[in-house]
Design a protein around this motif. Sequence first.
Motif, PDB file in Angstrom:
ATOM      1  N   LYS A  12     109.192 -18.326  39.406  1.00 58.77           N
ATOM      2  CA  LYS A  12     108.922 -19.444  40.312  1.00 58.77           C
ATOM      3  C   LYS A  12     110.204 -20.119  40.802  1.00 58.77           C
ATOM      4  CE  LYS A  12     104.445 -20.467  38.194  1.00 58.77           C
ATOM      5  NZ  LYS A  12     103.624 -21.500  37.488  1.00 58.77           N
ATOM      6  N   ASN A  13     111.359 -19.564  40.449  1.00 60.07           N
ATOM      7  CA  ASN A  13     112.612 -20.164  40.887  1.00 60.07           C
ATOM      8  C   ASN A  13     112.693 -20.216  42.411  1.00 60.07           C
ATOM      9  OD1 ASN A  13     113.448 -20.494  38.275  1.00 60.07           O
ATOM     10  ND2 ASN A  13     114.872 -18.767  38.270  1.00 60.07           N
ATOM     11  N   ALA A  14     112.976 -21.397  42.932  1.00 57.79           N
ATOM     12  CA  ALA A  14     113.171 -21.599  44.366  1.00 57.79           C
ATOM     13  C   ALA A  14     114.621 -22.032  44.567  1.00 57.79           C
ATOM     14  CB  ALA A  14     112.209 -22.663  44.890  1.00 57.79           C
ATOM     15  N   LEU A  15     115.415 -21.202  45.214  1.00 55.78           N
ATOM     16  CA  LEU A  15     116.860 -21.407  45.212  1.00 55.78           C
ATOM     17  C   LEU A  15     117.404 -22.172  46.405  1.00 55.78           C
ATOM     18  CD1 LEU A  15     118.064 -17.948  43.863  1.00 55.78           C
ATOM     19  CD2 LEU A  15     117.298 -19.962  42.626  1.00 55.78           C
ATOM     20  N   HIS A  16     116.555 -22.531  47.363  1.00 58.08           N
ATOM     21  CA  HIS A  16     117.074 -23.133  48.589  1.00 58.08           C
ATOM     22  C   HIS A  16     116.354 -24.431  48.955  1.00 58.08           C
ATOM     23  CE1 HIS A  16     119.108 -19.363  48.922  1.00 58.08           C
ATOM     24  NE2 HIS A  16     117.966 -18.712  48.949  1.00 58.08           N
ATOM     25  N   GLY A  17     117.020 -25.244  49.744  1.00 59.28           N
ATOM     26  CA  GLY A  17     116.426 -26.482  50.221  1.00 59.28           C
ATOM     27  C   GLY A  17     116.599 -27.627  49.242  1.00 59.28           C
ATOM     28  N   PRO A  18     116.134 -28.806  49.603  1.00 55.41           N
ATOM     29  CA  PRO A  18     116.310 -29.996  48.761  1.00 55.41           C
ATOM     30  C   PRO A  18     115.590 -29.913  47.425  1.00 55.41           C
ATOM     31  CG  PRO A  18     114.789 -30.444  50.583  1.00 55.41           C
ATOM     32  CD  PRO A  18     115.409 -29.106  50.860  1.00 55.41           C
ATOM     33  N   ASP A  19     114.573 -29.064  47.330  1.00 60.06           N
ATOM     34  CA  ASP A  19     113.821 -28.932  46.081  1.00 60.06           C
ATOM     35  C   ASP A  19     114.230 -27.694  45.284  1.00 60.06           C
ATOM     36  OD1 ASP A  19     112.293 -31.220  46.702  1.00 60.06           O
ATOM     37  OD2 ASP A  19     110.936 -30.031  47.947  1.00 60.06           O
ATOM     38  N   ALA A  20     115.425 -27.176  45.568  1.00 65.10           N
ATOM     39  CA  ALA A  20     115.888 -25.968  44.870  1.00 65.10           C
ATOM     40  C   ALA A  20     115.897 -26.198  43.361  1.00 65.10           C
ATOM     41  CB  ALA A  20     117.288 -25.596  45.359  1.00 65.10           C
ATOM     42  N   ARG A  21     115.320 -25.268  42.630  1.00 67.17           N
ATOM     43  CA  ARG A  21     115.213 -25.401  41.179  1.00 67.17           C
ATOM     44  C   ARG A  21     115.159 -24.005  40.560  1.00 67.17           C
ATOM     45  NH1 ARG A  21     113.186 -29.387  37.651  1.00 67.17           N
ATOM     46  NH2 ARG A  21     112.821 -30.714  39.449  1.00 67.17           N
ATOM     47  N   SER A  22     115.855 -23.819  39.448  1.00 67.40           N
ATOM     48  CA  SER A  22     115.801 -22.526  38.782  1.00 67.40           C
ATOM     49  C   SER A  22     115.859 -22.707  37.267  1.00 67.40           C
ATOM     50  CB  SER A  22     116.946 -21.614  39.240  1.00 67.40           C
ATOM     51  OG  SER A  22     118.196 -22.128  38.830  1.00 67.40           O
ATOM     52  N   ASN A  23     115.194 -21.797  36.577  1.00 64.09           N
ATOM     53  CA  ASN A  23     115.180 -21.768  35.119  1.00 64.09           C
ATOM     54  C   ASN A  23     115.522 -20.364  34.638  1.00 64.09           C
ATOM     55  OD1 ASN A  23     113.950 -24.357  33.817  1.00 64.09           O
ATOM     56  ND2 ASN A  23     112.705 -23.999  35.641  1.00 64.09           N
ATOM     57  N   ASP A  24     116.347 -20.272  33.616  1.00 63.13           N
ATOM     58  CA  ASP A  24     116.548 -18.992  32.947  1.00 63.13           C
ATOM     59  C   ASP A  24     116.739 -19.251  31.462  1.00 63.13           C
ATOM     60  OD1 ASP A  24     119.603 -18.930  32.220  1.00 63.13           O
ATOM     61  OD2 ASP A  24     119.560 -19.554  34.318  1.00 63.13           O
ATOM     62  N   TRP A  25     116.421 -18.269  30.648  1.00 66.74           N
ATOM     63  CA  TRP A  25     116.549 -18.450  29.208  1.00 66.74           C
ATOM     64  C   TRP A  25     116.907 -17.112  28.570  1.00 66.74           C
ATOM     65  CZ3 TRP A  25     112.241 -18.913  32.137  1.00 66.74           C
ATOM     66  CH2 TRP A  25     111.165 -18.043  31.905  1.00 66.74           C
ATOM     67  N   SER A  26     117.489 -17.207  27.390  1.00 63.23           N
ATOM     68  CA  SER A  26     117.933 -16.020  26.663  1.00 63.23           C
ATOM     69  C   SER A  26     117.460 -16.101  25.215  1.00 63.23           C
ATOM     70  CB  SER A  26     119.460 -15.906  26.686  1.00 63.23           C
ATOM     71  OG  SER A  26     119.960 -15.852  28.004  1.00 63.23           O
ATOM     72  N   ALA A  27     117.239 -14.915  24.630  1.00 66.76           N
ATOM     73  CA  ALA A  27     116.893 -14.805  23.216  1.00 66.76           C
ATOM     74  C   ALA A  27     117.868 -13.830  22.571  1.00 66.76           C
ATOM     75  CB  ALA A  27     115.459 -14.314  23.043  1.00 66.76           C
ATOM     76  N   VAL A  28     118.565 -14.302  21.532  1.00 63.26           N
ATOM     77  CA  VAL A  28     119.494 -13.462  20.779  1.00 63.26           C
ATOM     78  C   VAL A  28     118.858 -13.209  19.424  1.00 63.26           C
ATOM     79  CG1 VAL A  28     121.819 -13.247  19.834  1.00 63.26           C
ATOM     80  CG2 VAL A  28     121.449 -14.507  21.988  1.00 63.26           C
ATOM     81  N   THR A  29     118.451 -11.969  19.181  1.00 60.18           N
ATOM     82  CA  THR A  29     117.787 -11.614  17.925  1.00 60.18           C
ATOM     83  C   THR A  29     118.790 -10.954  16.992  1.00 60.18           C
ATOM     84  OG1 THR A  29     115.700 -11.249  19.113  1.00 60.18           O
ATOM     85  CG2 THR A  29     115.872 -10.336  16.890  1.00 60.18           C
ATOM     86  N   PHE A  30     118.902 -11.480  15.780  1.00 56.29           N
ATOM     87  CA  PHE A  30     119.835 -10.940  14.801  1.00 56.29           C
ATOM     88  C   PHE A  30     119.243  -9.697  14.140  1.00 56.29           C
ATOM     89  CE2 PHE A  30     120.504 -15.723  14.434  1.00 56.29           C
ATOM     90  CZ  PHE A  30     121.417 -15.737  15.481  1.00 56.29           C
TER      91      PHE A  30
END
Length: 334
Positions: free
Chosen positions: A30-48
């Motif tokens: 759902k990341n929207a990268l342009h315009g005044p409402d531009a918003r992005s989320n990303d996440w990572s998982a590091v498994t030992f």
Amino acid sequence: MRASLIFFRLLKAERQAFGPVQIQVFDDRKNALHGPDARSNDWSAVTFGQPVDADGFRLLRFFQRREIVAGKPDNYRWAFQVDASLTDVRQRVEQRYGVELDRPWVMGAWGVAPDVAWEERGGLSTLLQITGYDGGTTTISCELEARDIGDFRMPGAVEVFGKPEIGLPPLKDTDGLMKALLSCRPEFFAKLMEERASFGESEVFERRAVPTSSQSKSTRPPRAASIIIFPAPIEIWGIAITGYTQRTDSVDGKRQLIWGFQTRDGRNQLAKVVQLRTGSQPVEGIRWELDLTTEDTGYAPSPSFSIADGLLACAAPADETEPDPSTLFLTVKQ
């Protein structure tokens, strides 16, 4: 925030103590990268590769998430997953630091109440949160909101832990790869070669084209259609990419090369993701109407780019330099 910077420096310095790790990177569709409402989320998982003992806790994984709003960091969150129940972790923290944790609402996280004086917190930050997680485990996390972030920039998981030794390495540049696909230029194939390790050892299937009786012997018949199946779906822009396809067709006597990614999503779902990422609107079939405010982003889809159920594809005139699909990926040895 200075304490946050110190934490990540210590984490990187102690990298060897965590042993082999697997790193998975996820990107919200759902990341929207342009315009005044531009918003992005990303996440990572590091498994030992195996639990890591640290100060009485058995650490299983490390998580981190970042949210960017209008080009600026709005929220950072990172956490260790601990092999213990929420009750055990909470009681252990309270005993060790001599502080009573608070839960402001029934389903909320446990932490130090914001009105507790510094000298009564036992050194714990009010940004600390303890929450129950899957399988009876617990996460111990910190969360920074925009007002707390300042000049701090949270490093990526690969920056901290280095190249993972377990599983496939994350893609180096998902945006660059997708920009190249949307542009329908040969640069896409070079990008694929750069990322080939991240797709794993893939299987290659070919469907051979059969020349028709109307084709003269001097006419080059269409090349076999090639399908590359990845050992596991690769997430790109929140889309589960399951493979790659390439074929040549004869259109009005001219050879045309068609290539693209196979996915599990329908046309409308894929079009929505591309629309949010590019600021472009699909109109009249395969044409795209560009939002002029995003014209210089490099995301504008080519008129030769199209979306179908389960497919993100490009078409271009074929020539003698068309790539051999089996060389673009690491393939399973037959």
